[in-house]
Write a protein that holds these residues in place. Structure first.
Motif, PDB file in Angstrom:
ATOM      1  N   THR A  90      12.296   7.151  11.642  1.00 18.95           N
ATOM      2  CA  THR A  90      11.821   8.049  12.694  1.00 18.95           C
ATOM      3  C   THR A  90      10.695   8.938  12.191  1.00 18.95           C
ATOM      4  O   THR A  90       9.747   9.251  12.920  1.00 18.95           O
ATOM      5  N   LEU A  91      10.782   9.339  10.931  1.00 20.92           N
ATOM      6  CA  LEU A  91       9.759  10.192  10.332  1.00 20.92           C
ATOM      7  C   LEU A  91       8.599   9.396   9.744  1.00 20.92           C
ATOM      8  O   LEU A  91       7.652   9.972   9.204  1.00 20.92           O
ATOM      9  N   GLY A  92       8.678   8.054   9.823  1.00 22.30           N
ATOM     10  CA  GLY A  92       7.610   7.223   9.285  1.00 22.30           C
ATOM     11  C   GLY A  92       7.569   7.206   7.770  1.00 22.30           C
ATOM     12  O   GLY A  92       6.498   7.073   7.173  1.00 22.30           O
ATOM     13  N   GLU A  93       8.738   7.319   7.139  1.00 19.64           N
ATOM     14  CA  GLU A  93       8.809   7.388   5.686  1.00 19.64           C
ATOM     15  C   GLU A  93       9.629   6.218   5.146  1.00 19.64           C
ATOM     16  O   GLU A  93      10.346   5.543   5.870  1.00 19.64           O
ATOM     17  N   VAL A  94       9.483   5.986   3.840  1.00 21.11           N
ATOM     18  CA  VAL A  94      10.235   4.942   3.157  1.00 21.11           C
ATOM     19  C   VAL A  94      11.006   5.588   2.025  1.00 21.11           C
ATOM     20  O   VAL A  94      10.430   6.255   1.164  1.00 21.11           O
ATOM     21  N   HIS A  95      12.321   5.424   2.039  1.00 16.87           N
ATOM     22  CA  HIS A  95      13.178   5.931   0.971  1.00 16.87           C
ATOM     23  C   HIS A  95      14.152   4.813   0.597  1.00 16.87           C
ATOM     24  O   HIS A  95      15.004   4.451   1.386  1.00 16.87           O
ATOM     25  N   ASP A  96      14.011   4.265  -0.618  1.00 21.84           N
ATOM     26  CA  ASP A  96      14.892   3.177  -1.034  1.00 21.84           C
ATOM     27  C   ASP A  96      16.330   3.649  -1.208  1.00 21.84           C
ATOM     28  O   ASP A  96      17.269   2.966  -0.822  1.00 21.84           O
ATOM     29  N   ASP A  97      16.511   4.803  -1.794  1.00 13.94           N
ATOM     30  CA  ASP A  97      17.850   5.316  -2.050  1.00 13.94           C
ATOM     31  C   ASP A  97      17.822   6.840  -1.972  1.00 13.94           C
ATOM     32  O   ASP A  97      17.904   7.532  -2.994  1.00 13.94           O
TER      33      ASP A  97
END
Length: 277
Positions: A175-182
């Protein structure tokens, strides 16, 4: 309700005892009227799980709106509910042409849950673009319904705080347009706070630890739950529980806090009975 904390507060039974839910009243109308919109040809169970949870937390009158081909199945599974069959797309999602009927049903509801079981982000966005701007009631957006917020970060501001968003960790990042693997707890808390501030909605987001964050920055931390809850359908149950409390008249932050904790505690009790998975 307790004062908004200057720092995070952990949700405990004691905190909730000091934050009692609205009295359920004497009949089903006093207990609140909820409308759940979602599901598809391949995913009718998401609406069923949310609906059962809403009833179990005390909502009084239940309506479900889903694709026409699966509506008879849900009517049989939940005989106490009214089930509306909506026009559907060729791939099995609700058609945007269903928007006028959804708005007609929502006009009588105390709370509307949007999103469980919708199968494609594009379908969710197309439908909610025709529905959400015209709503004037308390709303919860869940699951792929969050795609609408991805496209329209300010898309629920007209509801003036009568909104809860319940993304899981992946949906929160998307939703925030971000990428977080963990993402860790600090990452999840930060993302939930930014989404709450941008959308002017209460956000219930996270993973094993979840956070209830208001647009003003108050934060409640929920650590209830069990490993076996990381499974299909758990989010639908949580969304239904929170939405059922909204229908009963709980504020967005109260419904999110109570719903998250009770959902997690139920998972703990199930774990004690059947094992970790």
């Amino acid at each position: 309700m307790p004062e908004s904390p200057a720092a995070d507060r952990t949700i405990t039974p004691g905190l909730l005892r000091d934050w009692p839910l609205p009295d359920p009243g004497g009949d089903k109308y006093d207990k609140g009227h909820i409308l759940i919109v979602g599901g598809g040809v391949q995913t009718p169970g998401a609406v069923l799980l949310a609906a059962e949870a809403a009833l179990r937390v005390g909502a009084g009158k239940l309506q479900m709106a889903t694709v026409r081909s699966t509506a008879p199945l849900l009517s049989t599974a939940v005989p106490e509910a009214y089930v509306e069959g909506l026009p559907e797309e060729g791939d099995g999602d609700i058609s945007p042409e269903a928007a006028p009927r959804i708005l007609e049903l929502a006009g009588a509801a105390d709370a509307v849950l949007l999103g469980p079981g919708i199968m494609r982000p594009g379908a969710a966005t197309a439908l909610l673009e025709r529905v959400v701007p015209h709503l004037d009631t308390t709303v919860l957006v869940d699951a792929l319904g969050m795609a609408y917020l991805t496209a329209h970060r300010d898309g629920v501001r007209h509801l003036e705080g009568r909104v809860v968003l319940t993304p899981n960790a992946r949906e929160l990042a998307e939703t925030l347009g971000e990428v977080h693997d963990d993402p860790g707890d600090d990452d999840l808390r930060d993302m939930a706070a930014r989404l709450a501030a941008d959308s002017r909605a209460v956000v219930l987001g996270g993973a094993a630890t979840s956070f209830v964050v208001t647009p003003e920055g108050a934060v409640w931390r929920n650590e209830s739950g069990a490993p076996g809850m990381a499974a299909s359908g758990a989010g639908d149950v949580k969304a239904g529980a929170v939405a059922g409390l909204l229908a009963r008249g709980a504020s967005p932050e109260q419904a999110a806090s109570w719903g998250a904790f009770v959902h997690g505690r139920a998972g703990e009790r199930l774990t004690a009975a059947v094992g970790r998975v």
